[in-house]
Design an enzyme around this catalytic site. Sequence first.
Site, PDB file in Angstrom:
ATOM      1  N   HIS A  69      74.151 -47.540 -26.329  1.00  0.00           N
ATOM      2  CA  HIS A  69      73.744 -48.001 -25.003  1.00  0.00           C
ATOM      3  C   HIS A  69      73.374 -46.827 -24.085  1.00  0.00           C
ATOM      4  CE1 HIS A  69      73.919 -50.399 -21.307  1.00  0.00           C
ATOM      5  NE2 HIS A  69      74.154 -51.491 -22.019  1.00  0.00           N
ATOM      6  N   GLU A 117      68.438 -50.399 -25.321  1.00  0.00           N
ATOM      7  CA  GLU A 117      69.456 -50.681 -26.339  1.00  0.00           C
ATOM      8  C   GLU A 117      68.891 -51.649 -27.374  1.00  0.00           C
ATOM      9  OE1 GLU A 117      72.478 -53.563 -24.471  1.00  0.00           O
ATOM     10  OE2 GLU A 117      71.490 -52.663 -22.716  1.00  0.00           O
TER      11      GLU A 117
END
Length: 378
Positions: free
Chosen positions: A187, A340
């Site tokens: 992330h 992501e």
Amino acid sequence: MQFKLAVWAAVAAVVSCADLPPPGPDGKYTLTAPGIRAQFIPYAATLTNLFVKDKNGVERDVILGYDNASYYPVDPNHPVYAAIPGRYANRIGHGTFTLDGVTYHTPQNDGNNTLHSGPNNWSYRFWNLTAVSSDSITFSIHDPANSTGMPGRVEANVTYTLTKNTWNIEINAVSPDVRTPIMVTQHPYFNLDAFANPSTDLIWNHTLHLPYSKRNLAADAGALPTGEIITIPVDSSDDFWSAPHQLGFATGRPGFQGHCGGACTGYNGEWLLDNVPSKKSVVAKLKSEWSGISASFRTNQAGIVVYSCYWMDGGIKVKSTQGRVGGNGNVKSSGCVAIEAHDWIDGINHPEWKRLDKQIFGPGQKYLWEGSWEFGTK
């Protein structure tokens, strides 16, 4: 101070168990390869710093994070900075799903939905350090059954490896006892100018190209997919496939305010990856004209979430390795972009999408997430 000591005790525990070297004086492990330098910590298997050179040869730290490694576990904002959330990333609609005839309930920590498996997800935990060298590091985690409301234990590990100009990521996971959802991600939040651009500290000048993403998932005001799959028209606000566009190219268009749900202006949704020729194909390319830095992403995953950091409220400071001469400032709304990769959001609640075999894993099956970010100035 007492909590800080407890944090460092936890770090020491996850390192000493493997009889491996401790981190550097700053609490971080440093890896290097030609053209790239990166730092990591066991908490959430987090990348804290990523240094690459801009078009003028100046080293820039292009990843958001904190100077102090001990702040990650106590940060009340917890934006999941370059960490690994799991065992199921992004949203689970209404905090519930049914698997093999049993209905499970997960913590609702994002309105009525579950985000990243709730407040006890993998990005809130210390991972074990299991291997480290000058250019590679591996962390592992044991996730007990029902720790996030999901059945069965999961054993997972991530290996980060640096090669020339490239950050490589491989995540493996197994559920040896029962079938359970597994869908993780790395992330990272980027600002390829490292907040040093004298003209702007926002992300709108960055160019994004998603050449294999002609479709995305329609979402409600809470960023939860509705089930509808949209074919993206050329030159619409979500069109990053027909040609590279600046992230701010749709600013001022009707509907761009609130485009990512509720009051959110910008982007916070998933673009699907269709007909990607191979794992070597670049599925996303982010670039800044000011720094000249480009970041090319490759992955084996089926979708990419793009979040343009609307909810950053200016309360988080820019790292000392970033910012303009004379002051670093704070991260403002739209000051970064998170990219992501993972499978389709909430696919466990949409059997009509036929993604269950990519999101449910049990005995004898292996989950594999692969991705790489290659940096350059061309």
